[in-house]
Write a protein that holds these residues in place. Structure first.
Motif, PDB file in Angstrom:
ATOM      1  N   MET A 190     -16.357   1.933 -13.923  1.00 47.62           N
ATOM      2  CA  MET A 190     -15.596   2.238 -12.714  1.00 47.62           C
ATOM      3  C   MET A 190     -14.478   1.232 -12.462  1.00 47.62           C
ATOM      4  N   ILE A 191     -14.667  -0.015 -12.877  1.00 47.69           N
ATOM      5  CA  ILE A 191     -13.638  -1.039 -12.659  1.00 47.69           C
ATOM      6  C   ILE A 191     -12.358  -0.703 -13.414  1.00 47.69           C
ATOM      7  N   VAL A 192     -12.477  -0.018 -14.551  1.00 54.07           N
ATOM      8  CA  VAL A 192     -11.290   0.356 -15.319  1.00 54.07           C
ATOM      9  C   VAL A 192     -10.318   1.180 -14.474  1.00 54.07           C
ATOM     10  N   PHE A 193     -10.848   1.939 -13.513  1.00 49.57           N
ATOM     11  CA  PHE A 193     -10.009   2.843 -12.729  1.00 49.57           C
ATOM     12  C   PHE A 193      -9.424   2.193 -11.478  1.00 49.57           C
ATOM     13  N   ILE A 194      -9.956   1.083 -11.018  1.00 50.58           N
ATOM     14  CA  ILE A 194      -9.613   0.604  -9.675  1.00 50.58           C
ATOM     15  C   ILE A 194      -8.565  -0.492  -9.663  1.00 50.58           C
ATOM     16  N   THR A 195      -8.274  -1.114 -10.786  1.00 54.77           N
ATOM     17  CA  THR A 195      -7.346  -2.242 -10.796  1.00 54.77           C
ATOM     18  C   THR A 195      -5.898  -1.763 -10.763  1.00 54.77           C
ATOM     19  N   PRO A 196      -4.989  -2.538 -10.165  1.00 53.52           N
ATOM     20  CA  PRO A 196      -3.567  -2.159 -10.175  1.00 53.52           C
ATOM     21  C   PRO A 196      -2.963  -2.308 -11.566  1.00 53.52           C
ATOM     22  N   THR A 197      -1.733  -1.868 -11.686  1.00 54.10           N
ATOM     23  CA  THR A 197      -1.041  -1.934 -12.973  1.00 54.10           C
ATOM     24  C   THR A 197      -0.916  -3.379 -13.436  1.00 54.10           C
ATOM     25  N   ALA A 198      -1.269  -3.633 -14.688  1.00 49.92           N
ATOM     26  CA  ALA A 198      -1.235  -5.000 -15.212  1.00 49.92           C
ATOM     27  C   ALA A 198       0.205  -5.486 -15.319  1.00 49.92           C
ATOM     28  N   ASN A 199       0.398  -6.779 -15.036  1.00 52.22           N
ATOM     29  CA  ASN A 199       1.761  -7.316 -15.079  1.00 52.22           C
ATOM     30  C   ASN A 199       2.287  -7.470 -16.505  1.00 52.22           C
ATOM     31  N   ASN A 200       1.411  -7.359 -17.521  1.00 56.40           N
ATOM     32  CA  ASN A 200       1.947  -7.417 -18.882  1.00 56.40           C
ATOM     33  C   ASN A 200       2.697  -6.145 -19.263  1.00 56.40           C
ATOM     34  N   VAL A 201       2.604  -5.105 -18.410  1.00 52.90           N
ATOM     35  CA  VAL A 201       3.448  -3.932 -18.618  1.00 52.90           C
ATOM     36  C   VAL A 201       4.915  -4.307 -18.503  1.00 52.90           C
ATOM     37  N   MET A 202       5.208  -5.307 -17.654  1.00 56.79           N
ATOM     38  CA  MET A 202       6.591  -5.752 -17.506  1.00 56.79           C
ATOM     39  C   MET A 202       7.140  -6.307 -18.810  1.00 56.79           C
ATOM     40  N   VAL A 203       6.311  -6.982 -19.577  1.00 54.41           N
ATOM     41  CA  VAL A 203       6.760  -7.508 -20.870  1.00 54.41           C
ATOM     42  C   VAL A 203       7.115  -6.367 -21.808  1.00 54.41           C
ATOM     43  N   MET A 204       6.282  -5.321 -21.826  1.00 58.68           N
ATOM     44  CA  MET A 204       6.545  -4.177 -22.697  1.00 58.68           C
ATOM     45  C   MET A 204       7.818  -3.446 -22.265  1.00 58.68           C
ATOM     46  N   VAL A 205       8.029  -3.300 -20.944  1.00 59.07           N
ATOM     47  CA  VAL A 205       9.254  -2.656 -20.462  1.00 59.07           C
ATOM     48  C   VAL A 205      10.467  -3.512 -20.790  1.00 59.07           C
TER      49      VAL A 205
END
Length: 231
Positions: free
Chosen positions: A171-186
C-alpha cells in the motif's frame, strides 16, 4: 499536383525503428540505466563479488580468501559520489521551481507580446495541478488500498508472521508523492516542461504533511488490523 504532394506525405511517415529509438532515449535515462545495471550485477554473486566482499571476514579480521574484492576501491568511490544524489536532486528541484516564479514577471510586462503566452503554456494550470495532486495523493492511495484488499482476499496469502508488513509495503507504493529524482530524468531528457514538473512536485510536497499523514495513518491501521491474520 498529386505527384508533387506524394513525397511530402511519405516524408511525414516515421519508421517504426526510429520511433522505438526515440522512446528508448526518453525512457533509458542515466538513473534508469544505473538502477538496471545495479539489479543485473546484484543478480550474479560472482560478478557482485568483484565489487564488494560478499564472503565476509575470517576470525582474524582478514577478508575471506586472504584478499578483498578486486574492484572494491572503485565501488567505494562510486558509493561516495552517489551519496550526493539526494542534495543534488533537491537543488535541481529548487532551481526549476524558482524559475517558474521568475517567468511570471516577463508574462506581465510583455503584454501583447507572444513571449508571455509561450512561457505560460509550458506551465500547468491551477485546475490541472489540483486535479493531479488529488489524483496522486487521494485517489491513488484509495486504489492501492482496494487493490491490496482484493489481492489479500482472493489471490495473495502471506505467512502470518510477515503478512502485515507485506501488505503495508504494497500500500505504501501508492501513497507517496512523486519522487524528486523525476526532475533529474526530465532535466536530462531536455524537455521544456521541467518548470511545470518542478512546480507540480513542489505543491505535492506542500500538501504531503496533511494528506500523507491521514493516508499513512489509515494504511498502517489497516495493515496492522484488518490485513494482519496473526492477531
Amino acid at each position: 499536383k498529386q505527384v508533387e504532394e506524394s513525397p511530402e506525405i511519405e516524408s511525414d511517415d516515421v519508421p517504426l525503428a526510429d520511433t522505438l529509438i526515440r522512446i528508448a532515449r526518453k525512457v533509458f535515462q542515466p538513473p534508469v540505466i544505473g538502477a538496471l545495471t545495479g539489479l543485473f550485477i546484484a543478480s550474479f554473486p560472482n560478478v557482485r563479488g568483484i565489487l564488494v566482499n560478499i564472503w565476509g571476514d575470517t576470525n582474524d579480521g582478514s577478508s575471506s580468501f586472504g584478499k578483498p574484492a578486486p574492484l572494491e576501491w572503485m565501488f567505494d568511490g562510486i558509493h561516495s559520489v552517489g551519496e550526493a544524489a539526494v542534495p543534488i536532486n533537491m537543488t535541481i528541484l529548487g532551481i526549476n521551481l524558482s524559475s517558474t516564479f521568475q517567468k511570471k514577471k516577463p508574462k506581465i510586462e510583455s503584454g501583447a507580446g507572444g513571449m508571455g503566452d509561450d512561457s505560460k503554456s509550458k506551465l500547468l494550470s491551477s485546475e490541472t495541478m489540483i486535479a493531479v495532486i488529488i489524483g496522486k495523493m487521494v485517489v491513488m492511495p484509495a486504489l492501492g488500498i482496494i487493490s491490496t484488499w482484493f489481492l489479500q482476499k482472493y489471490y495473495v496469502h502471506f505467512p502470518d508472521e510477515i503478512d502485515a508488513t507485506c501488505y503495508l509495503v504494497m500500500m505504501i507504493v501508492f501513497i507517496t508523492p512523486t519522487a524528486n529524482n523525476v526532475m533529474v530524468m526530465v532535466e536530462l531528457s531536455g524537455s521544456s516542461s521541467k518548470e511545470g514538473m518542478a512546480r507540480l512536485i513542489g505543491w505535492q510536497y506542500i500538501t504531503a504533511p496533511v494528506l500523507l499523514s491521514f493516508v499513512l495513518s489509515a494504511v498502517v491501521s489497516l495493515a496492522s488490523g484488518h490485513f494482519d491474520n496473526s492477531t
